[in-house]
Scaffold this active site. Structure first.
Site, PDB file in Angstrom:
ATOM      1  N   ASP A   1      13.674 -11.499   0.872  1.00 55.35           N
ATOM      2  CA  ASP A   1      14.864 -11.402   1.789  1.00 55.35           C
ATOM      3  C   ASP A   1      14.788 -11.168   3.225  1.00 55.35           C
ATOM      4  O   ASP A   1      13.567 -10.631   3.806  1.00 55.35           O
ATOM      5  CB  ASP A   1      15.181  -9.882   1.063  1.00 55.35           C
ATOM      6  CG  ASP A   1      16.321  -9.277   1.520  1.00 55.35           C
ATOM      7  OD1 ASP A   1      17.625  -9.944   1.305  1.00 55.35           O
ATOM      8  OD2 ASP A   1      16.224  -8.499   2.411  1.00 55.35           O
TER       9      ASP A   1
ATOM     10  N   GLU B   1      15.176 -16.461   2.453  1.00 53.47           N
ATOM     11  CA  GLU B   1      16.575 -16.247   2.887  1.00 53.47           C
ATOM     12  C   GLU B   1      16.223 -16.022   4.541  1.00 53.47           C
ATOM     13  O   GLU B   1      15.928 -14.901   4.929  1.00 53.47           O
ATOM     14  CB  GLU B   1      17.073 -14.849   2.404  1.00 53.47           C
ATOM     15  CG  GLU B   1      18.578 -14.775   2.820  1.00 53.47           C
ATOM     16  CD  GLU B   1      18.967 -13.148   2.895  1.00 53.47           C
ATOM     17  OE1 GLU B   1      20.375 -12.929   2.860  1.00 53.47           O
ATOM     18  OE2 GLU B   1      18.190 -12.264   3.017  1.00 53.47           O
TER      19      GLU B   1
HETATM   20  C1  GLC Z   1      19.821  -9.630   2.338  1.00 56.00           C
HETATM   21  C2  GLC Z   1      20.601  -9.372   1.057  1.00 56.00           C
HETATM   22  C3  GLC Z   1      21.827  -8.492   1.261  1.00 56.00           C
HETATM   23  C4  GLC Z   1      21.402  -7.176   1.815  1.00 56.00           C
HETATM   24  C5  GLC Z   1      20.365  -7.330   2.970  1.00 56.00           C
HETATM   25  C6  GLC Z   1      19.811  -6.025   3.551  1.00 56.00           C
HETATM   26  O1  GLC Z   1      20.942 -10.249   3.335  1.00 56.00           O
HETATM   27  O2  GLC Z   1      20.981 -10.765   0.453  1.00 56.00           O
HETATM   28  O3  GLC Z   1      22.573  -8.258   0.089  1.00 56.00           O
HETATM   29  O4  GLC Z   1      22.488  -6.130   1.973  1.00 56.00           O
HETATM   30  O5  GLC Z   1      19.558  -8.180   2.789  1.00 56.00           O
HETATM   31  O6  GLC Z   1      18.942  -5.477   2.833  1.00 56.00           O
END
Ligand code: GLC
Length: 530
Positions: A198, A240
């Site tokens: 993430d 991501e």
């Molecule tokens: C990522 C996740 C999202 C979350 C963010 C902060 O972008 O996809 O859902 O709110 O991280 O943790």
């Protein structure tokens, strides 16, 4: 070919999936009972949203402990059993790994904020003033006004790129880097097949920069990859990183960083192309996308658990997207749109299938979002992104078959168009003409066509702009993918002398000369051997 290169991924929100103990929350035992469905659908790899103990102020992305399971979901043993059962069925599982931040309730932060002399103080980023790193943008613009929050306990500010209750970890501290590798080891020892990692661009902060994609961040991510390759070869790291193609490329490194990255910029352009009946934006972004190293792959998607992000488009295109797909401003959130695929397509089956067809035939491995395979709707009355995280609609019955509890973590979609009476897995499984069967047909066709994973991409530029037509070719074969973005039928001339078969509907018989695409129609054609 590595397993992930031609895998079909399914993003699964455990809380929304199946509730086995009637407490209103999905859980691991419920998931185990429903694995037949995912196997039937043809899913290769499940991606689980965060399952850790958490105060749930960001749906689990605010981690309260890296070493456990949220009590709503079961015990760690449940998790292990689920992993084993998934593997027994020949599927794989990756989980979310949140490296950038923790919850402010995490014991590390609780200890760190206690005093400036706390041994954990350096696990987070502190400052006497709130004016450092001023060039870093704010991501959650609808809720946050600064990346710094004042902590009255020690009268200093702490740094956070997301919600103010999610302090960023300090990667300049070697103990933080080691702690994260320990977390990685713990979960890989459980037998999972890898991680969706993430928010990776934000690990380090440096004055005078945007604090995104810094060289130090890449250094740590390479260290992470090296650790995984050394101790757990074959496991997957999927990034991501919501960035432009050039910056994204760096997350593959020289094949020594991530195995996969989400292709964020292509996603909104698929919606733009459809709305404008003009392929140009998709062609442009993929032409601008550099080749990636051997052994790497893009992850492509139409929707996910977040808002449909419009960060990777120009301000003009963002306005166009908002006007087109979120004219009602309630549907807008931060720089995006909080809607699901089916309502974005006005429930038009042809458009939903067309979008899926582009997803399945353009480069990359497709990632489906739970519920979109049956065309679930959303609930804009729920706050934040909760409206796209409602229970999966299994049957036309109480609790939609998701749960028998009197109160659920979220209401089930019950409206006249997308509600569980009309839209549910059971009815669509029983109906071979349903959207679910159409999606499943694409999944299985796709698995039989490994050329779609890493084959070359050659546009058919001579066709009208309302078409998105291209060849995918490799040593493993060739596919001619045809898409009609317009609301009128179109006849597409085919290369003379070639006879094609239809990969989605093999019974159609040979096709040659030209082929008719109905409004919003798509075809996957295979040149016949010989
Ligand atoms: C990522 C996740 C999202 C979350 C963010 C902060 O972008 O996809 O859902 O709110 O991280 O943790």
């Amino acid at each position: 070919m590595q397993w992930y290169i031609n895998a079909v991924f399914y993003e699964l929100y455990l809380r929304a999936f199946a509730d086995s103990n009637a407490d209103g929350h999905g859980d691991f035992a419920g998931l185990r009972q429903r694995l037949d469905y995912l196997e039937w659908l043809g899913v290769d790899c499940i991606w689980l949203l965060p399952i850790y103990p958490s105060p749930l102020r960001d749906d689990g992305y605010d981690i309260g402990s890296f070493y456990g399971i949220h009590p709503d979901y079961g015990f760690l043993e449940d998790f292990r059993m689920t992993v084993d059962e998934i593997h027994r069925r020949g599927m794989r599982i990756i989980t979310d790994l949140v490296v950038n931040h923790t919850s402010d309730q995490h014991p590390w932060f609780q200890e760190a904020r206690r005093s400036k002399d706390s041994p954990m103080r350096d696990f987070y980023v502190w400052s006497d003033t709130d004016d450092r790193y001023a060039d870093a943008r704010i991501i959650f613009v609808d809720t946050e006004t600064s990346n710094w929050t004042f902590d009255p306990v020690t009268s200093q500010y702490y740094w956070h790129r997301f919600f103010s209750h999610q302090p960023d970890l300090n990667y300049d501290n070697p103990k933080v880097r080691q702690a994260m590798l320990d977390v990685v080891r713990f979960w890989l020892d459980m037998g999972i097949d890898g991680f969706r990692v993430d928010a990776v661009p934000y690990l380090y902060e440096r004055e005078g920069t945007s604090c995104e994609n810094l060289p130090e961040t890449h250094d740590f991510l390479k260290e992470l990859r090296h650790f995984v390759d050394t101790h757990y070869p074959g496991r997957l790291l999927l990034a991501e990183a919501n960035q432009w193609p050039q910056e994204l490329l760096d997350y593959f490194g020289a094949g020594d960083e991530f195995h996969m990255c989400f292709h964020f910029p292509v996603m909104p352009r698929l919606y733009m192309a459809l709305a404008r009946q003009d392929r140009s934006s998709v062609v442009q972004i993929l032409d601008d996308t550099p080749a990636i190293p051997e052994g790497c792959q893009w992850a492509v998607f139409l929707r996910n658990h977040d808002e449909l992000t419009l960060e990777m488009v120009t301000p003009e295109d963002r306005d166009f997207m908002w006007q087109t797909y979120a004219a009602d401003t309630h549907y807008r959130l931060n720089l995006g749109i909080r809607r699901r695929l089916a309502p974005l397509m006005d429930g038009d089956r042809r458009k939903i299938e067309l979008m899926n067809s582009m997803l399945f035939t353009l480069p990359g491995a497709p990632v489906l979002y739970y519920g979109d395979e049956i065309g679930m709707g959303d609930d804009v009355t729920l706050p934040d992104r909760n409206g796209v995280r409602t229970p999966l609609q299994w049957i036309d019955g109480p609790g939609a078959g998701f749960s028998t509890a009197p109160a659920l973590y979220s209401p089930v979609i019950g409206d006249a168009v997308y509600g569980y009476h009309q839209v549910n897995v059971q009815a669509q499984q029983a109906d071979s003409t349903s959207l679910l069967h159409a999606v499943r047909r694409m999944i299985f066709a796709r698995k039989n066509l490994p050329v779609l994973a890493r084959g070359s991409l050659e546009w058919l530029h001579d066709l009208p702009l309302q078409t998105l037509c291209f060849w995918r070719r490799s040593a493993e074969g060739a596919v001619l993918a045809l898409h009609n973005l317009s609301d009128q039928p179109l006849d597409i001339p085919l290369e003379p002398g070639i006879v094609f078969s239809d990969a989605l509907y093999p019974d159609v018989g040979p096709v040659s000369g030209s082929v008719r695409l109905e409004a919003y129609g798509c075809r996957w054609l295979l040149p016949e051997a010989g």
